[in-house]
Design a protein around this motif. Structure first.
Motif, PDB file in Angstrom:
ATOM      1  N   TYR A  33      41.375  63.498 -13.819  1.00 48.29           N
ATOM      2  CA  TYR A  33      42.566  63.536 -14.246  1.00 48.29           C
ATOM      3  C   TYR A  33      43.242  63.059 -12.852  1.00 48.29           C
ATOM      4  CZ  TYR A  33      41.507  66.836 -17.854  1.00 48.29           C
ATOM      5  OH  TYR A  33      40.511  67.404 -18.544  1.00 48.29           O
ATOM      6  N   TYR A  35      47.744  62.775 -12.150  1.00 47.01           N
ATOM      7  CA  TYR A  35      48.977  62.976 -12.309  1.00 47.01           C
ATOM      8  C   TYR A  35      49.772  61.707 -10.797  1.00 47.01           C
ATOM      9  CZ  TYR A  35      47.724  65.645 -16.307  1.00 47.01           C
ATOM     10  OH  TYR A  35      47.669  66.187 -17.608  1.00 47.01           O
ATOM     11  N   LYS A  42      59.820  65.257 -12.436  1.00 44.49           N
ATOM     12  CA  LYS A  42      58.213  66.156 -13.504  1.00 44.49           C
ATOM     13  C   LYS A  42      56.873  65.779 -13.313  1.00 44.49           C
ATOM     14  CE  LYS A  42      58.842  64.128 -17.965  1.00 44.49           C
ATOM     15  NZ  LYS A  42      58.629  64.480 -19.496  1.00 44.49           N
ATOM     16  N   VAL A  43      55.919  66.662 -13.185  1.00 45.00           N
ATOM     17  CA  VAL A  43      54.391  66.142 -12.982  1.00 45.00           C
ATOM     18  C   VAL A  43      54.188  64.806 -14.626  1.00 45.00           C
ATOM     19  CG1 VAL A  43      52.429  66.575 -12.741  1.00 45.00           C
ATOM     20  CG2 VAL A  43      54.049  67.985 -11.424  1.00 45.00           C
ATOM     21  N   PHE A  45      51.285  62.427 -16.214  1.00 44.90           N
ATOM     22  CA  PHE A  45      49.770  62.030 -16.780  1.00 44.90           C
ATOM     23  C   PHE A  45      50.112  60.763 -16.366  1.00 44.90           C
ATOM     24  CE2 PHE A  45      45.805  61.810 -18.297  1.00 44.90           C
ATOM     25  CZ  PHE A  45      46.126  60.745 -18.755  1.00 44.90           C
ATOM     26  N   PHE A  91      48.365  63.682  -7.498  1.00 47.02           N
ATOM     27  CA  PHE A  91      47.473  64.731  -7.886  1.00 47.02           C
ATOM     28  C   PHE A  91      46.344  64.881  -8.405  1.00 47.02           C
ATOM     29  CE2 PHE A  91      50.439  68.185  -5.954  1.00 47.02           C
ATOM     30  CZ  PHE A  91      51.787  67.440  -6.414  1.00 47.02           C
ATOM     31  N   PHE A 103      43.783  71.369 -10.295  1.00 44.43           N
ATOM     32  CA  PHE A 103      44.786  70.585  -9.260  1.00 44.43           C
ATOM     33  C   PHE A 103      44.169  70.466  -7.824  1.00 44.43           C
ATOM     34  CE2 PHE A 103      47.731  68.483 -12.823  1.00 44.43           C
ATOM     35  CZ  PHE A 103      46.823  69.344 -13.638  1.00 44.43           C
ATOM     36  N   GLY A 104      44.397  69.898  -6.870  1.00 40.60           N
ATOM     37  CA  GLY A 104      44.123  69.544  -5.948  1.00 40.60           C
ATOM     38  C   GLY A 104      45.714  69.581  -4.924  1.00 40.60           C
ATOM     39  N   ASN A 105      45.662  69.716  -4.024  1.00 43.58           N
ATOM     40  CA  ASN A 105      47.677  69.927  -3.462  1.00 43.58           C
ATOM     41  C   ASN A 105      47.936  68.681  -2.934  1.00 43.58           C
ATOM     42  OD1 ASN A 105      47.817  72.835  -3.752  1.00 43.58           O
ATOM     43  ND2 ASN A 105      47.232  73.139  -1.657  1.00 43.58           N
TER      44      ASN A 105
ATOM     45  N   HIS B  34      49.112  76.877 -22.888  1.00 40.85           N
ATOM     46  CA  HIS B  34      48.896  76.852 -21.600  1.00 40.85           C
ATOM     47  C   HIS B  34      50.122  77.802 -20.899  1.00 40.85           C
ATOM     48  CE1 HIS B  34      44.852  75.675 -21.937  1.00 40.85           C
ATOM     49  NE2 HIS B  34      44.552  75.392 -22.905  1.00 40.85           N
ATOM     50  N   TYR B  36      51.317  77.406 -16.760  1.00 35.94           N
ATOM     51  CA  TYR B  36      50.950  76.389 -15.730  1.00 35.94           C
ATOM     52  C   TYR B  36      51.950  76.504 -14.361  1.00 35.94           C
ATOM     53  CZ  TYR B  36      46.120  73.569 -16.672  1.00 35.94           C
ATOM     54  OH  TYR B  36      45.989  73.611 -17.039  1.00 35.94           O
ATOM     55  N   GLY B  43      50.286  71.849  -5.683  1.00 34.37           N
ATOM     56  CA  GLY B  43      49.963  71.334  -6.780  1.00 34.37           C
ATOM     57  C   GLY B  43      50.084  72.169  -8.072  1.00 34.37           C
ATOM     58  N   PRO B  44      49.950  71.998  -9.329  1.00 34.39           N
ATOM     59  CA  PRO B  44      50.102  72.837 -10.643  1.00 34.39           C
ATOM     60  C   PRO B  44      48.506  73.657 -10.364  1.00 34.39           C
ATOM     61  CG  PRO B  44      50.732  70.879 -11.351  1.00 34.39           C
ATOM     62  CD  PRO B  44      50.113  70.820 -10.043  1.00 34.39           C
ATOM     63  N   TYR B  46      46.866  77.490 -12.571  1.00 38.07           N
ATOM     64  CA  TYR B  46      46.808  77.665 -13.980  1.00 38.07           C
ATOM     65  C   TYR B  46      47.277  78.878 -13.588  1.00 38.07           C
ATOM     66  CZ  TYR B  46      44.206  80.043 -17.903  1.00 38.07           C
ATOM     67  OH  TYR B  46      43.970  81.129 -18.663  1.00 38.07           O
ATOM     68  N   HIS B  49      45.794  81.797 -20.527  1.00 36.46           N
ATOM     69  CA  HIS B  49      46.238  80.154 -22.211  1.00 36.46           C
ATOM     70  C   HIS B  49      46.378  81.212 -23.007  1.00 36.46           C
ATOM     71  CE1 HIS B  49      41.976  79.680 -22.166  1.00 36.46           C
ATOM     72  NE2 HIS B  49      42.051  79.080 -23.240  1.00 36.46           N
ATOM     73  N   TYR B  87      55.548  76.510 -16.081  1.00 33.83           N
ATOM     74  CA  TYR B  87      55.275  75.530 -16.973  1.00 33.83           C
ATOM     75  C   TYR B  87      54.584  75.589 -18.194  1.00 33.83           C
ATOM     76  CZ  TYR B  87      56.077  72.051 -13.393  1.00 33.83           C
ATOM     77  OH  TYR B  87      57.149  71.395 -12.125  1.00 33.83           O
ATOM     78  N   LYS B  91      48.714  72.760 -25.408  1.00 34.49           N
ATOM     79  CA  LYS B  91      47.666  71.677 -25.478  1.00 34.49           C
ATOM     80  C   LYS B  91      47.124  70.870 -26.662  1.00 34.49           C
ATOM     81  CE  LYS B  91      43.742  71.330 -22.252  1.00 34.49           C
ATOM     82  NZ  LYS B  91      42.566  71.235 -23.181  1.00 34.49           N
ATOM     83  N   GLN B  96      42.172  66.675 -24.068  1.00 32.98           N
ATOM     84  CA  GLN B  96      41.854  67.312 -22.378  1.00 32.98           C
ATOM     85  C   GLN B  96      42.704  67.371 -21.667  1.00 32.98           C
ATOM     86  OE1 GLN B  96      38.853  68.654 -22.179  1.00 32.98           O
ATOM     87  NE2 GLN B  96      38.411  68.152 -23.977  1.00 32.98           N
ATOM     88  N   LYS B  97      44.656  65.994 -21.937  1.00 32.75           N
ATOM     89  CA  LYS B  97      44.962  65.755 -20.296  1.00 32.75           C
ATOM     90  C   LYS B  97      46.652  67.640 -21.531  1.00 32.75           C
ATOM     91  CE  LYS B  97      48.001  62.991 -23.368  1.00 32.75           C
ATOM     92  NZ  LYS B  97      48.672  61.809 -23.061  1.00 32.75           N
ATOM     93  N   LEU B  98      46.855  67.072 -19.715  1.00 38.05           N
ATOM     94  CA  LEU B  98      48.332  68.159 -20.165  1.00 38.05           C
ATOM     95  C   LEU B  98      49.257  67.632 -19.896  1.00 38.05           C
ATOM     96  CD1 LEU B  98      46.765  71.141 -18.019  1.00 38.05           C
ATOM     97  CD2 LEU B  98      46.805  71.121 -20.420  1.00 38.05           C
ATOM     98  N   VAL B  99      50.475  67.934 -20.779  1.00 40.49           N
ATOM     99  CA  VAL B  99      51.793  67.046 -20.599  1.00 40.49           C
ATOM    100  C   VAL B  99      52.713  68.034 -20.721  1.00 40.49           C
ATOM    101  CG1 VAL B  99      53.300  65.755 -21.690  1.00 40.49           C
ATOM    102  CG2 VAL B  99      50.758  65.320 -22.330  1.00 40.49           C
ATOM    103  N   PHE B 100      53.177  67.597 -18.793  1.00 44.48           N
ATOM    104  CA  PHE B 100      54.454  68.816 -18.247  1.00 44.48           C
ATOM    105  C   PHE B 100      55.653  68.695 -18.771  1.00 44.48           C
ATOM    106  CE2 PHE B 100      51.540  70.648 -15.282  1.00 44.48           C
ATOM    107  CZ  PHE B 100      50.558  70.685 -15.417  1.00 44.48           C
ATOM    108  N   GLY B 101      56.835  69.101 -19.185  1.00 44.08           N
ATOM    109  CA  GLY B 101      57.485  69.173 -19.050  1.00 44.08           C
ATOM    110  C   GLY B 101      58.533  69.768 -17.952  1.00 44.08           C
ATOM    111  N   GLN B 102      60.394  70.167 -17.671  1.00 49.68           N
ATOM    112  CA  GLN B 102      60.414  69.919 -16.201  1.00 49.68           C
ATOM    113  C   GLN B 102      60.132  71.432 -16.497  1.00 49.68           C
ATOM    114  OE1 GLN B 102      62.253  68.050 -14.877  1.00 49.68           O
ATOM    115  NE2 GLN B 102      62.842  66.666 -16.747  1.00 49.68           N
TER     116      GLN B 102
END
Lengths: 112, 110
Positions: A33, A35, A42-43, A45, A91, A103-105, B34, B36, B43-44, B46, B49, B87, B91, B96-102
């Motif tokens: 992925y 991002y 926000k992060v 996709f 990311f 995730f990477g940094n 989930h 995170y 980065g985010p 985990y 979950h 966050y 899911k 497979q993807k995640l959708v992040f909020g604030q």
């Protein structure tokens, strides 16, 4: 513990130039992925990649963006002609099927 | 995309428990919750979950309401290193993807 690595950590480029952001996902992961996170936001996709093809992409991921897995270990994001608004943290993440994302940094991209 | 609701920010003291709430009133029966977190300049990451039962791991506990419309992430003994944005994410089944909020920005006071 294995981790996702991204290079470079910071990339500065001029508007209109092409950039390639590189990622090495965790070796036994199958899903990849990208991002992005604009400063203070926000992060978001961008795209997911599985079995050597894009499995899903967002509206942000337009024709200026492309992804590639050129060999068995790297996963790259290319931006063909950068714009000022592409400045963000990018990311990379990877996962196995139905497992947490790692995730990477990130790579900080600055477009001037 | 599935929507969760979290407070914008919370504050707690070092070595005290922290309860981070999340509402997910439209969650379907097969979607996982989930959590995170994103430490500064990273980065985010985990955290945990779950689906229906409460879950524990070395980082945190997750308490899921019986009707699954809300959940709480519990940090049993906060440290300064737990200061981050947390966050809560639905899911979707098969996704497979995640959708992040604030997220919730957690501040830990020494």
């Amino acid at each position: 513990e294995p981790e996702v690595t991204q290079t470079p950590s910071h990339q500065v480029t001029q508007m209109g130039q092409e950039v390639i952001l590189r990622c090495v996902p965790i070796s036994n992961h199958l899903y990849f992925y990208w991002y992005r996170q604009i400063l203070g936001q926000k992060v978001e996709f961008l795209v997911s990649f599985y079995n050597n093809e894009i499995s899903e992409k967002s509206e942000i991921f337009d024709d200026q963006f492309s992804v590639e897995r050129p060999d068995g270990s790297n996963f790259t994001l290319k931006i063909r002609s950068t714009k000022l608004e592409d400045s963000a943290m990018y990311f990379c993440a990877s996962s196995r099927n139905n497992s947490p994302l790692h995730f990477g940094n990130g790579t900080r991209l600055t477009v001037t | 995309d599935a929507k969760t609701t979290q407070p914008n920010s919370m504050e707690s003291n070092e070595e005290e428990p922290v309860h981070l709430p999340c509402n997910h009133s439209t969650i379907s029966g097969t979607d996982y919750i989930h959590w995170y977190r994103q430490l500064p300049s990273q980065g985010p990451e985990y955290v945990i979950h779950g689906l229906t039962s409460n879950v524990n791991n070395r980082m945190a506990s997750l308490a899921i309401a019986e009707d699954r419309k809300s959940s709480t992430l519990i940090l049993h003994r906060a440290t300064l290193r737990d200061a981050a944005v947390y966050y809560c994410i639905e899911k979707l089944q098969g996704a497979q993807k995640l959708v992040f909020g604030q997220g919730t920005r957690l501040t830990i006071n020494p």
